[in-house]
Design an enzyme around this catalytic site. Sequence first.
Site, mmCIF file in Angstrom:
data_model
loop_
_atom_site.group_PDB
_atom_site.id
_atom_site.type_symbol
_atom_site.label_atom_id
_atom_site.label_comp_id
_atom_site.label_asym_id
_atom_site.label_seq_id
_atom_site.Cartn_x
_atom_site.Cartn_y
_atom_site.Cartn_z
ATOM 1 N N ARG A 126 -21.071 20.758 4.789
ATOM 2 C CA ARG A 126 -20.100 21.641 3.895
ATOM 3 C C ARG A 126 -19.089 22.412 4.694
ATOM 4 O O ARG A 126 -18.396 23.212 4.476
ATOM 5 C CB ARG A 126 -20.873 22.627 3.007
ATOM 6 C CG ARG A 126 -21.553 21.974 1.840
ATOM 7 C CD ARG A 126 -21.902 22.825 0.636
ATOM 8 N NE ARG A 126 -22.680 22.312 -0.197
ATOM 9 C CZ ARG A 126 -23.997 22.524 -0.470
ATOM 10 N NH1 ARG A 126 -24.417 23.306 0.678
ATOM 11 N NH2 ARG A 126 -24.965 21.879 -1.161
ATOM 12 N N LYS A 148 -4.314 19.311 6.868
ATOM 13 C CA LYS A 148 -4.757 17.893 6.081
ATOM 14 C C LYS A 148 -5.237 16.632 6.626
ATOM 15 O O LYS A 148 -5.358 16.241 7.930
ATOM 16 C CB LYS A 148 -3.139 17.195 5.443
ATOM 17 C CG LYS A 148 -2.325 18.181 4.670
ATOM 18 C CD LYS A 148 -1.184 17.364 4.108
ATOM 19 C CE LYS A 148 -0.387 18.006 3.223
ATOM 20 N NZ LYS A 148 0.884 17.410 2.819
ATOM 21 N N GLU A 190 9.519 12.481 13.090
ATOM 22 C CA GLU A 190 8.971 13.642 12.600
ATOM 23 C C GLU A 190 9.836 14.943 13.339
ATOM 24 O O GLU A 190 9.868 16.340 12.732
ATOM 25 C CB GLU A 190 7.727 13.826 12.953
ATOM 26 C CG GLU A 190 7.037 12.689 12.008
ATOM 27 C CD GLU A 190 6.620 12.920 10.686
ATOM 28 O OE1 GLU A 190 7.314 13.984 10.105
ATOM 29 O OE2 GLU A 190 6.299 11.904 9.851
ATOM 30 N N LYS A 232 6.193 24.404 11.678
ATOM 31 C CA LYS A 232 5.100 23.566 10.879
ATOM 32 C C LYS A 232 4.185 24.991 10.670
ATOM 33 O O LYS A 232 3.695 25.140 9.565
ATOM 34 C CB LYS A 232 4.555 22.543 11.337
ATOM 35 C CG LYS A 232 3.467 22.324 10.460
ATOM 36 C CD LYS A 232 3.304 20.699 10.649
ATOM 37 C CE LYS A 232 2.145 20.311 9.275
ATOM 38 N NZ LYS A 232 1.732 18.827 9.264
ATOM 39 N N GLU A 242 0.203 23.544 -0.170
ATOM 40 C CA GLU A 242 1.389 22.829 -0.894
ATOM 41 C C GLU A 242 1.557 23.049 -2.374
ATOM 42 O O GLU A 242 1.974 22.069 -3.259
ATOM 43 C CB GLU A 242 1.124 21.342 -0.591
ATOM 44 C CG GLU A 242 2.755 20.463 -0.630
ATOM 45 C CD GLU A 242 2.268 19.111 0.088
ATOM 46 O OE1 GLU A 242 2.251 18.958 1.132
ATOM 47 O OE2 GLU A 242 2.912 18.192 -0.484
ATOM 48 N N ARG A 247 5.669 23.997 1.742
ATOM 49 C CA ARG A 247 4.932 22.823 2.505
ATOM 50 C C ARG A 247 5.448 21.577 1.849
ATOM 51 O O ARG A 247 5.625 20.438 2.884
ATOM 52 C CB ARG A 247 3.385 22.762 2.400
ATOM 53 C CG ARG A 247 2.854 21.887 3.498
ATOM 54 C CD ARG A 247 1.296 22.223 3.743
ATOM 55 N NE ARG A 247 0.954 21.175 4.734
ATOM 56 C CZ ARG A 247 -0.140 21.270 5.390
ATOM 57 N NH1 ARG A 247 -0.960 22.279 5.026
ATOM 58 N NH2 ARG A 247 -0.536 20.396 6.192
ATOM 59 N N ASN A 251 7.815 16.899 3.673
ATOM 60 C CA ASN A 251 7.943 15.430 3.131
ATOM 61 C C ASN A 251 9.122 14.769 3.056
ATOM 62 O O ASN A 251 9.289 13.872 2.488
ATOM 63 C CB ASN A 251 7.079 15.437 1.965
ATOM 64 C CG ASN A 251 5.443 15.599 1.677
ATOM 65 O OD1 ASN A 251 5.021 15.686 2.819
ATOM 66 N ND2 ASN A 251 5.067 16.559 0.651
ATOM 67 N N HIS A 254 9.955 11.245 3.220
ATOM 68 C CA HIS A 254 8.590 10.477 2.928
ATOM 69 C C HIS A 254 8.397 9.613 1.713
ATOM 70 O O HIS A 254 7.719 8.701 1.585
ATOM 71 C CB HIS A 254 7.432 11.427 3.080
ATOM 72 C CG HIS A 254 7.039 11.976 4.532
ATOM 73 N ND1 HIS A 254 7.814 12.468 5.242
ATOM 74 C CD2 HIS A 254 5.951 11.859 5.160
ATOM 75 C CE1 HIS A 254 7.279 12.743 6.334
ATOM 76 N NE2 HIS A 254 6.216 12.502 6.553
ATOM 77 N N HIS A 258 7.435 5.977 2.183
ATOM 78 C CA HIS A 258 6.117 5.482 1.715
ATOM 79 C C HIS A 258 6.644 3.971 1.034
ATOM 80 O O HIS A 258 5.782 3.068 1.217
ATOM 81 C CB HIS A 258 5.423 6.439 0.955
ATOM 82 C CG HIS A 258 4.797 7.517 1.550
ATOM 83 N ND1 HIS A 258 4.306 8.599 1.151
ATOM 84 C CD2 HIS A 258 4.291 7.455 2.874
ATOM 85 C CE1 HIS A 258 3.666 9.311 2.035
ATOM 86 N NE2 HIS A 258 3.634 8.525 3.056
ATOM 87 N N HIS A 272 5.022 4.371 10.491
ATOM 88 C CA HIS A 272 5.222 5.469 9.706
ATOM 89 C C HIS A 272 6.357 6.232 10.061
ATOM 90 O O HIS A 272 7.248 6.453 9.155
ATOM 91 C CB HIS A 272 4.001 6.487 9.663
ATOM 92 C CG HIS A 272 4.291 7.619 8.950
ATOM 93 N ND1 HIS A 272 4.220 7.602 7.258
ATOM 94 C CD2 HIS A 272 4.344 8.964 9.257
ATOM 95 C CE1 HIS A 272 4.536 8.701 7.034
ATOM 96 N NE2 HIS A 272 4.533 9.716 8.126
HETATM 97 N N1 GLY Z 1 2.554 16.131 7.265
HETATM 98 C C1 GLY Z 1 2.903 16.910 6.236
HETATM 99 C C2 GLY Z 1 1.952 18.282 6.129
HETATM 100 O O1 GLY Z 1 1.434 18.354 6.706
HETATM 101 O O2 GLY Z 1 2.156 18.729 5.031
#
Ligand code: GLY
Length: 381
Positions: A126, A148, A190, A232, A242, A247, A251, A254, A258, A272
């Site tokens: 956990r 993430k 990025e 960031k 998000e 946040r 994107n 993206h 995608h 990517h």
């Molecule tokens: N790669 C986008 C984020 O970390 O929210």
Amino acid sequence: MAVIPVALAGRAYEVVIEQGLLDHIASRAEPYLAPYNRTGRAVPFVADTNTHAIFAGDLNDRLASAGIKAEWFVVEPGEDAKTWRVLERLCDWLLALGVTRKDHVFALGGGVVGDLVGFACAILKRGVGFVQIPTTLLAQVDSSVGGKTAINTAAGKNLIGAFHQPSLVLIDPLVLATLPDREMRAGYAEVLKYGLLGDAAFFAWLEANGEKVLAREPAALEHAIASSIAMKARIVAEDERETLDRRALLNLGHTFGHALEAETGFSDRLLHGEAVALGMVLAARYSARRGELSADDAARAARAIAAAGLPSEIAALGLACNGAALVDHMRHDKKAEGTTLPFLLLKALGEAYVARDVDLSDIAAFLDAELAAGKAGSGAV
Ligand code: GLY
């Protein structure tokens, strides 16, 4: 050297950026290595076969000189490592090593290794701690920071995951010396993203200095990495999960990207970062089509992307599909909300926003026009 705090209540951590940092890993990561040292246990490191071959020897030596032994779990390079099967093997290995909830696992590699280790640590007992040591530009400026973590399934990429923040991120820009140029450019997409989404002055700096960053000139590279992470870190601290349309700004490019990755089979045909680069051009042009960004600014964004050797024209991909097919891929995006999809668009260079009123049939028509403009050889820059 730069130390950037990620100010999350109860889970605050630092991102340390330092040339040659890996030579001092034993002191830089001392609090997370010490519990192993005290108990004479080996420290778990995870890498792929490439990063293991390049960095493990020196790291083992540096750790050994501080009396620390590393034990390695090595995966194949690429997205295939982000599977249930590899996750299960990794968890079993960590359990067999006797990793406790007070311990930290070390992830050395690109986004794949970081995502896999982060998710394993999120679910193991956990929640076990982990330290990110990203070795690609993309992982350094994006995936290693912000918590993430995920694996892929047959239904799509990153669909099984958790938010689980690392305890420390160690970035040595010197490790990028061995990164292939194409991956360096893909990571740079990025970096450009941060300028485009929220910092016009940084974007202008990149227009002037992008070549130096791509050539890995130390001062320019460190400035680009630190500026990207600082933005960031700010955004993640404001909106970790998000939920506040903050946040989500990360994107930018993206959703288009995608769709292009899905159409090219998530393959080497389009990395990517390359998909994100072209996605940002499309987002800028679509913003201009809506009258929210000037055509000159959309062209300026595309020029910066093309100047970095990144794709800026959809036609150059030689796709055998129309706009509707690309929109179909978008419907499976995990950001889709029922039948609608939030789009990251631009009000200005350095000012992105989340648009929730975008009609997907208009996106299909826009993409048809982009595909046709390219085929006629007259694609706008
Ligand atoms: N790669 C986008 C984020 O970390 O929210």
